[in-house]
Write a protein that holds these residues in place. Structure first.
Motif, short mmCIF file in Angstrom:
data_model
loop_
_atom_site.label_atom_id
_atom_site.label_comp_id
_atom_site.label_asym_id
_atom_site.label_seq_id
_atom_site.Cartn_x
_atom_site.Cartn_y
_atom_site.Cartn_z
N ASP A 574 0.82 -1.21 0.00
CA ASP A 574 0.00 0.00 0.00
C ASP A 574 0.86 1.26 0.00
O ASP A 574 0.42 2.32 0.43
CB ASP A 574 -0.95 0.01 1.20
CG ASP A 574 -0.22 0.01 2.54
OD1 ASP A 574 1.03 0.04 2.56
OD2 ASP A 574 -0.91 -0.01 3.58
N SER A 576 3.41 4.31 -1.70
CA SER A 576 3.41 5.17 -2.89
C SER A 576 4.81 5.58 -3.31
O SER A 576 4.97 6.28 -4.32
CB SER A 576 2.57 6.43 -2.61
OG SER A 576 3.11 7.16 -1.52
N ASN A 582 8.46 7.51 -6.89
CA ASN A 582 7.01 7.35 -6.83
C ASN A 582 6.58 6.09 -7.57
O ASN A 582 6.87 5.92 -8.75
CB ASN A 582 6.32 8.57 -7.43
CG ASN A 582 6.51 9.82 -6.60
OD1 ASN A 582 6.71 9.74 -5.39
ND2 ASN A 582 6.45 10.98 -7.24
N GLN A 605 -6.13 2.60 -8.06
CA GLN A 605 -6.83 3.54 -7.20
C GLN A 605 -8.16 2.95 -6.74
O GLN A 605 -8.79 2.14 -7.44
CB GLN A 605 -7.09 4.86 -7.93
CG GLN A 605 -5.81 5.67 -8.17
CD GLN A 605 -6.10 7.03 -8.76
OE1 GLN A 605 -6.86 7.14 -9.73
NE2 GLN A 605 -5.51 8.07 -8.19
N THR A 606 -8.59 3.38 -5.54
CA THR A 606 -9.89 3.00 -5.01
C THR A 606 -10.96 3.93 -5.58
O THR A 606 -10.67 4.85 -6.34
CB THR A 606 -9.90 3.07 -3.48
OG1 THR A 606 -9.84 4.45 -3.09
CG2 THR A 606 -8.71 2.33 -2.89
N TYR A 608 -12.30 6.21 -4.13
CA TYR A 608 -12.11 7.55 -3.58
C TYR A 608 -10.82 8.18 -4.10
O TYR A 608 -10.29 9.12 -3.49
CB TYR A 608 -12.09 7.49 -2.06
CG TYR A 608 -13.30 6.80 -1.48
CD1 TYR A 608 -14.56 7.38 -1.55
CD2 TYR A 608 -13.19 5.54 -0.89
CE1 TYR A 608 -15.68 6.74 -1.04
CE2 TYR A 608 -14.30 4.89 -0.37
CZ TYR A 608 -15.54 5.51 -0.45
OH TYR A 608 -16.65 4.87 0.06
N SER A 609 -10.30 7.64 -5.21
CA SER A 609 -9.08 8.16 -5.84
C SER A 609 -7.86 8.03 -4.94
O SER A 609 -6.88 8.74 -5.11
CB SER A 609 -9.27 9.63 -6.28
OG SER A 609 -10.32 9.73 -7.23
N GLN A 610 -7.93 7.12 -3.97
CA GLN A 610 -6.78 6.85 -3.14
C GLN A 610 -5.99 5.69 -3.73
O GLN A 610 -6.50 4.92 -4.54
CB GLN A 610 -7.22 6.51 -1.71
CG GLN A 610 -7.94 7.66 -1.02
CD GLN A 610 -8.52 7.23 0.33
OE1 GLN A 610 -8.72 6.06 0.58
NE2 GLN A 610 -8.80 8.20 1.18
N ILE A 611 -4.73 5.58 -3.32
CA ILE A 611 -3.90 4.48 -3.80
C ILE A 611 -4.46 3.15 -3.28
O ILE A 611 -4.79 3.02 -2.10
CB ILE A 611 -2.44 4.66 -3.34
CG1 ILE A 611 -1.85 5.91 -3.98
CG2 ILE A 611 -1.60 3.44 -3.68
CD1 ILE A 611 -0.47 6.25 -3.49
N GLY A 612 -4.58 2.18 -4.16
CA GLY A 612 -5.09 0.88 -3.77
C GLY A 612 -4.10 0.10 -2.92
O GLY A 612 -2.93 0.47 -2.79
N SER A 613 -4.59 -0.97 -2.33
CA SER A 613 -3.75 -1.88 -1.55
C SER A 613 -3.65 -3.20 -2.31
O SER A 613 -4.67 -3.80 -2.65
CB SER A 613 -4.33 -2.11 -0.16
OG SER A 613 -4.37 -0.91 0.58
N PHE A 631 -8.78 -2.39 -5.13
CA PHE A 631 -8.73 -1.22 -6.01
C PHE A 631 -9.91 -1.29 -6.96
O PHE A 631 -10.50 -2.36 -7.16
CB PHE A 631 -7.40 -1.15 -6.78
CG PHE A 631 -7.02 -2.41 -7.51
CD1 PHE A 631 -7.47 -2.66 -8.80
CD2 PHE A 631 -6.19 -3.35 -6.91
CE1 PHE A 631 -7.12 -3.82 -9.48
CE2 PHE A 631 -5.83 -4.52 -7.58
CZ PHE A 631 -6.31 -4.76 -8.87
#
Length: 763
Positions: A574, A576, A582, A605-606, A608-613, A631
């Motif tokens: 998880d 970045s 990066n 991405q999830t 919510y535009s967050q980085i996936g796990s 994701f």
């Protein structure tokens, strides 16, 4: 049993045992598709058929919250558990015989999923009222109060859907049911129900009722009710923690006028007096005793020990001789307001308040229920959580006490093991077919094993490996068997151990800077990769030290998966960034640990535009990668939770990402190139989910037991899959049922090719 069956007991028992271990899927109803998320998954079979075997019973400490005496020394127990001494009880409710074994004639309705049982009571007609949190299939609504027939089937004539909050207390009063809890309907915090579950309109008091939670209810001989809890008012009248209500619900203002203390437990004794208990950690006012009219009674002045010394009183029961038992936990010393112990104990007092004796159940134990059996013995229910080897086996959730001769002797022959759902995070295979199992469990087949166990090739427990015998409560995350037969295990939150072939331990945590170990992998040269929160290291083949030729990886998150792809190393998690570069939770390294710049991973991405796990990596023979995790999009396109990447890191658009997963935890490759995928279903309950895909991500027409369920509905998952050339072999995770049959976090799959299993004849 009929006459013929009675003459065939020997081979029938063997056949039943074999049936319990081998569960073939032959039901033609599997032709009906089952919906998971937005995708209907067909389960018809045109190729292979698989069956499951239940290899071992992995459990963690279970909890008994309530005990209800029945006839013939039997006892109804409820709480949070999946087995009693290895007997399946996956719905946290069971009836025990007098010897502590499970009465298998009582089977809880298979439609019922039990999150917790807080309280239970039995009506005069044998029907069982249960309070807790329940889900009745196919609905996803949470019920707080249900009624079962004596055989365990759901009584659908009892309508309690309108109760909108937890029920913590149940009292049977003739044909009526009095309940208390944290609900507002049908009346706030306390209510009386008719036989059909509707509100009794004659029980409404003269005001608004209690203003906070009612935790326990008792009944005096004249029919009045004593309630205790968190309230400070009843019917708009100041009344703290204890109150007496008339049969119509009206407050008796003369009983303990104004109340006394917020309380947890209450019991009415033989002389109609009332004892009350609460929590007062490091204080001296956890107990009170009142006359039948509510006047405070004084304990003997020279009483030693005084029940007020208990830090928390969590169970009370009246004895036939007029005395009573108190259950709770005790700490001899408090330092700066913090107890130094949490020792579950039961104390006995006579009818005049004289202390007789006590029984201790070890540190980190809780006594949550007490009940007197029909034979006069006392059953103790609760939870044991040993933290030292000397406490192992002292209390496993149930105990029996003999109160004869003013004593309180434990009955050693009665020692059921209450087991709750375990989680198996990792499986690693030995060269000879044995398996090393790592997870969060305390027992295997009733034997204490803490977080690590070995199974023989046939799936039975290897009793010779018991590495963490002196570390109760320990858990393991990843584990990895090495070519020489030893193994590595990430233990607890910051330890790394080398486990010898005989179970001897070498603590090598310093090589990983005492960080949590989250992933392990081995290279072809036998060097070992260790992933943790914050970094990646490589150990020499003999694991004596770190490999100086490898560039340590620094990440701003956790490494959850590692894979060796030829002379490359794939790292997922998880994070970045990796060594200041990066990266989207995925990076490929050269053999020296430096980033491989020929591999450019996409953005995960999830919603919510967050980085996936990313939790799973499976290299394919052609150099591609299967990547699974949590994701929703990959490089901006919707490709949820599972994707295939080309050798350069670009997305392989010919692979279809299934929509049936909320999270993919593990994948494994079969010899025919098909893919087995396990994780968490895209359903309301987030159930464990397993499916079989072809090379392009399409559902394979394979018949296999595939409906996984966690015992307590939520938080189930499939964590690890193992395949061989023939296909899927092992599945582990957090689950207790597969196709409605009990399993304990581990299942073995094998192909079913027209075998006929005959029972062995025992003469």
């Amino acid at each position: 049993m009929n006459t013929i069956a009675s003459h065939l007991t020997g081979w029938l028992l063997t056949g039943l045992l074999l049936f319990a271990l081998i569960t073939p899927t032959t039901d033609t109803s599997l032709a009906r598709p089952e919906s998971y998320g937005d995708q209907a998954i067909p389960t018809t079979s045109t190729t292979d058929t698989l069956f499951t075997m239940n290899p071992a019973i992995f459990t963690s400490p279970g909890t008994v919250n309530t005990l209800v005496p029945l006839s013939d020394g039997r006892m109804l127990i409820g709480g949070r558990f999946v087995s009693i001494s290895g007997q399946p009880t996956p719905r946290s409710l069971a009836i025990l015989k007098s010897d502590g074994t499970v009465d298998t004639t009582f089977q809880v309705d298979s439609r019922l999923t039990v999150l917790d049982v807080y309280e239970a009571a039995v009506q005069t007609d044998g029907k069982i009222i249960i309070a807790g949190r329940f889900i009745v299939s196919p609905s996803i609504l949470t019920y707080f109060l249900l009624r079962l027939y004596p055989n365990g089937l759901l009584d659908e004539t009892f309508n309690t859907v309108g109760i909108g909050g937890p029920v913590l207390a149940v009292l049977i009063d003739g044909s009526k049911v009095v309940i208390g809890g944290a609900f507002y309907q049908p009346t706030p915090y306390v209510a009386r129900l008719n036989p059909d579950g509707t509100a009794d309109s004659t029980f409404n008091g003269t005001g608004s009722g209690p203003n906070d939670t009612v935790r326990d209810i008792a009944r005096q001989q004249d029919g009045k009710y004593i309630i205790v809890g968190d309230f400070t008012q009843v019917n708009n009248t100041p009344q703290t923690g204890i109150a007496r209500l008339g049969t119509n619900g009206v407050l008796d203002t003369g009983f303990v006028r104004g109340g006394s203390m917020v309380s947890k437990r209450v019991a009415v004794l033989r002389d109609n007096s009332v004892v009350v208990g609460r929590e007062d950690i490091c204080g001296d006012s956890s107990f009170a005793w009142y006359t039948p009219d509510g006047v405070l009674k004084r304990m003997p002045l020279d009483l030693d020990p005084d029940p007020n010394w208990l830090a928390s009183i969590t169970a009370l029961v009246a004895l036939p001789d007029g005395g009573f038992l108190i259950g709770g936990w005790y700490s001899a010393v408090c330092i700066n307001g913090f107890p130094t112990q949490h020792q579950g104990e039961v104390w006995r007092y006579t009818a005049d308040g004289t202390f007789r004796t006590m029984v201790s159940f070890g540190d980190n134990s809780d006594i949550l229920a007490l009940a007197v059996r029909s034979d006069g013995h006392v059953v103790v229910g609760g939870k044991g959580l040993p933290v030292r080897s000397s406490e192992i086996g002292i209390f496993d959730g149930l105990a029996l006490l003999n109160p004869a001769y003013n004593g309180l002797e434990r009955v050693p022959a009665f020692h059921p093991l209450v087991g709750d759902e375990a989680t198996i995070y990792s499986i690693s295979r030995y060269a000879d077919g044995k398996l090393l199992i790592a997870g969060n469990f305390s027992h295997v087949n009733g034997s204490p094993h803490f977080g690590l166990a070995r199974l023989l090739a046939n799936g039975t427990l290897d009793p010779d490996l018991h590495p963490f015998a002196n570390d109760p409560g320990g858990y393991s995350l990843p584990t990895l068997v090495l070519p020489n037969g030893s193994a590595l295990t990430g233990f607890r939150s910051n330890q790394l151990f080398l486990v010898g072939t005989n179970g001897n331990l070498t603590n090598i945590s310093a090589l990983n800077d005492y960080r949590s170990v989250t992933a392990l992998a081995i290279q072809s040269d036998n060097k070992v990769l260790v992933g943790s929160w914050g970094w990646l290291r490589r150990l020499n083949a003999d694991v004596s030290d770190t490999d100086p030729t490898f560039t340590i990886g620094n990440v701003n998150g956790s490494v959850y998966a590692l894979a060796v792809q030829g002379n490359k190393i794939v790292v997922a998690g998880d994070f970045s960034s990796y060594n200041g570069v990066n990266v989207p939770g995925l990076v490929r390294l050269n053999s020296d640990g430096n980033i491989d710049d020929t591999f450019t991973p996409p953005a995960f991405q999830t919603e919510y535009s967050q980085i996936g796990s990313l939790y799973s990596i499976t290299p394919l023979p052609d150099g591609d990668l299967i990547v699974g995790g949590y994701f929703k999009t990959v490089d901006g396109e919707e490709r949820p939770n599972l994707v295939r990447l080309n050798n350069d890191g670009t997305v392989d658009t010919g692979f279809s990402s299934p929509t049936s997963f909320h999270t993919v935890q593990s994948t494994c490759l079969a010899g025919d190139g098909s893919l087995w995928v396990g994780g968490i279903a895209n359903t309301y309950g987030r159930h464990p989910f397993l499916t079989h895909l072809d090379r392009n991500g399409q559902i394979m027409p394979t018949t296999f037991p595939n409906t996984y369920q966690a015992a307590h509905y939520f938080d189930g998952a499939i964590h690890k899959l193992l395949c061989d050339a023939n296909g899927l072999t092992w599945v582990s995770g957090t689950f207790s049922l597969i196709d409605g049959k009990p399993f304990y976090g581990l299942a073995r799959y094998a192909p079913l090719r027209s075998q006929v299993f005959l029972p062995q004849i025992i003469r």
